[in-house]
Design an enzyme around this catalytic site. Sequence first.
Site, PDB file in Angstrom:
ATOM      1  N   GLU A  46       0.854  -1.184   0.000  1.00  0.00           N
ATOM      2  CA  GLU A  46       0.000   0.000   0.000  1.00  0.00           C
ATOM      3  C   GLU A  46       0.889   1.234   0.000  1.00  0.00           C
ATOM      4  OE1 GLU A  46      -3.658   2.165   2.446  1.00  0.00           O
ATOM      5  OE2 GLU A  46      -2.913   0.211   3.111  1.00  0.00           O
ATOM      6  N   ASP A 102      10.545   6.610  -0.118  1.00  0.00           N
ATOM      7  CA  ASP A 102       9.999   6.748  -1.464  1.00  0.00           C
ATOM      8  C   ASP A 102       9.569   5.387  -2.009  1.00  0.00           C
ATOM      9  OD1 ASP A 102       9.476   7.248  -4.135  1.00  0.00           O
ATOM     10  OD2 ASP A 102      11.252   8.491  -4.446  1.00  0.00           O
ATOM     11  N   ASP A 127      -1.968  12.302  -3.923  1.00  0.00           N
ATOM     12  CA  ASP A 127      -2.054  13.733  -4.221  1.00  0.00           C
ATOM     13  C   ASP A 127      -2.387  13.915  -5.698  1.00  0.00           C
ATOM     14  OD1 ASP A 127      -1.611  16.479  -4.632  1.00  0.00           O
ATOM     15  OD2 ASP A 127      -0.092  16.537  -3.060  1.00  0.00           O
ATOM     16  N   LYS A 143      -3.000  21.366 -10.445  1.00  0.00           N
ATOM     17  CA  LYS A 143      -2.551  22.373 -11.403  1.00  0.00           C
ATOM     18  C   LYS A 143      -1.796  21.716 -12.557  1.00  0.00           C
ATOM     19  CE  LYS A 143      -2.195  26.057  -7.952  1.00  0.00           C
ATOM     20  NZ  LYS A 143      -1.297  27.038  -7.282  1.00  0.00           N
ATOM     21  N   THR A 173     -12.284   5.963   4.279  1.00  0.00           N
ATOM     22  CA  THR A 173     -11.291   6.638   5.103  1.00  0.00           C
ATOM     23  C   THR A 173     -11.843   7.967   5.606  1.00  0.00           C
ATOM     24  OG1 THR A 173     -10.284   7.859   3.274  1.00  0.00           O
ATOM     25  CG2 THR A 173      -9.478   5.621   3.678  1.00  0.00           C
ATOM     26  N   ARG A 174     -11.192   8.508   6.621  1.00  0.00           N
ATOM     27  CA  ARG A 174     -11.576   9.816   7.133  1.00  0.00           C
ATOM     28  C   ARG A 174     -11.451  10.875   6.038  1.00  0.00           C
ATOM     29  NH1 ARG A 174      -8.504  11.672  12.431  1.00  0.00           N
ATOM     30  NH2 ARG A 174      -6.778  10.963  11.125  1.00  0.00           N
ATOM     31  N   PHE A 175     -10.369  10.797   5.276  1.00  0.00           N
ATOM     32  CA  PHE A 175     -10.171  11.735   4.175  1.00  0.00           C
ATOM     33  C   PHE A 175     -11.292  11.603   3.153  1.00  0.00           C
ATOM     34  CE2 PHE A 175      -8.603  12.560  -0.105  1.00  0.00           C
ATOM     35  CZ  PHE A 175      -8.063  13.821   0.022  1.00  0.00           C
TER      36      PHE A 175
END
Length: 241
Positions: A71, A123, A146, A150, A219-221
């Site tokens: 994950e 990473d 993420d 832009k 998820t909370r997000f």
Amino acid sequence: MFPPGVGPAADPTEGTAPDRAIRSFQPRRSRVTDSQRQALLRLWSRWGLEIDGRTRLDLTALFDGRPVVLEIGFGMGEASAEMAAADPDTGLLAADVHTPGQGNLLRLAERAGLTNVRVANGDAILLLREMLPERSLAGLRIFFPDPWPKKRHHKRRLIQPAFVALAASRLAPGATLHCATDWVPYADWMLEVLSGSELLANTAADGGFVPRPAGRPLTRFERQGLAKGHEVRDLVFRRLP
């Protein structure tokens, strides 16, 4: 933040040649609570590992012979711990750079008595490229990365053709790559990039998105995004033989 040799390193690659590839993440050393810090001090030597790009991981030894799902980016770890608890016969290798989240996931794993969770610091691209053998993973999860909305930042998005080629090579035949996002333009981007892989096949009958699999907890997000009217998209692709 931690004594030398204790807890996750600020830079796991220190002392090695720098990886100058464009990164899709920003290391975040935000405030660590006392319970998270204590979990890191207590458990990191047992369940944590550094993504240093030098060590070839023996997943069989690391997870006592369990098949392993990677994950990438687990936030505070609540959903990760829930999925690990629901599937104790599968090992979860959870990679992130967020120190509070690392501590929280270790705390949750200990509290639930989980033995199938390992937390990797650094990473994830370096982990895939240098530390994991080909065809070694039973699955790969990337939930709410993420979106870099832009246009000038699109090059920073994790889901890119080169990354997908690398990730697919580390999946065993039949293993799944599961992505989710609440940013519809990024979902469309993911669908285009994943569909272009010669090693992956879309599990959606119509070649698009799938309903949220029952095994992926909210998820909370995600709840916050849904409350704002965001639309969540799931993509599940399977590794071809």
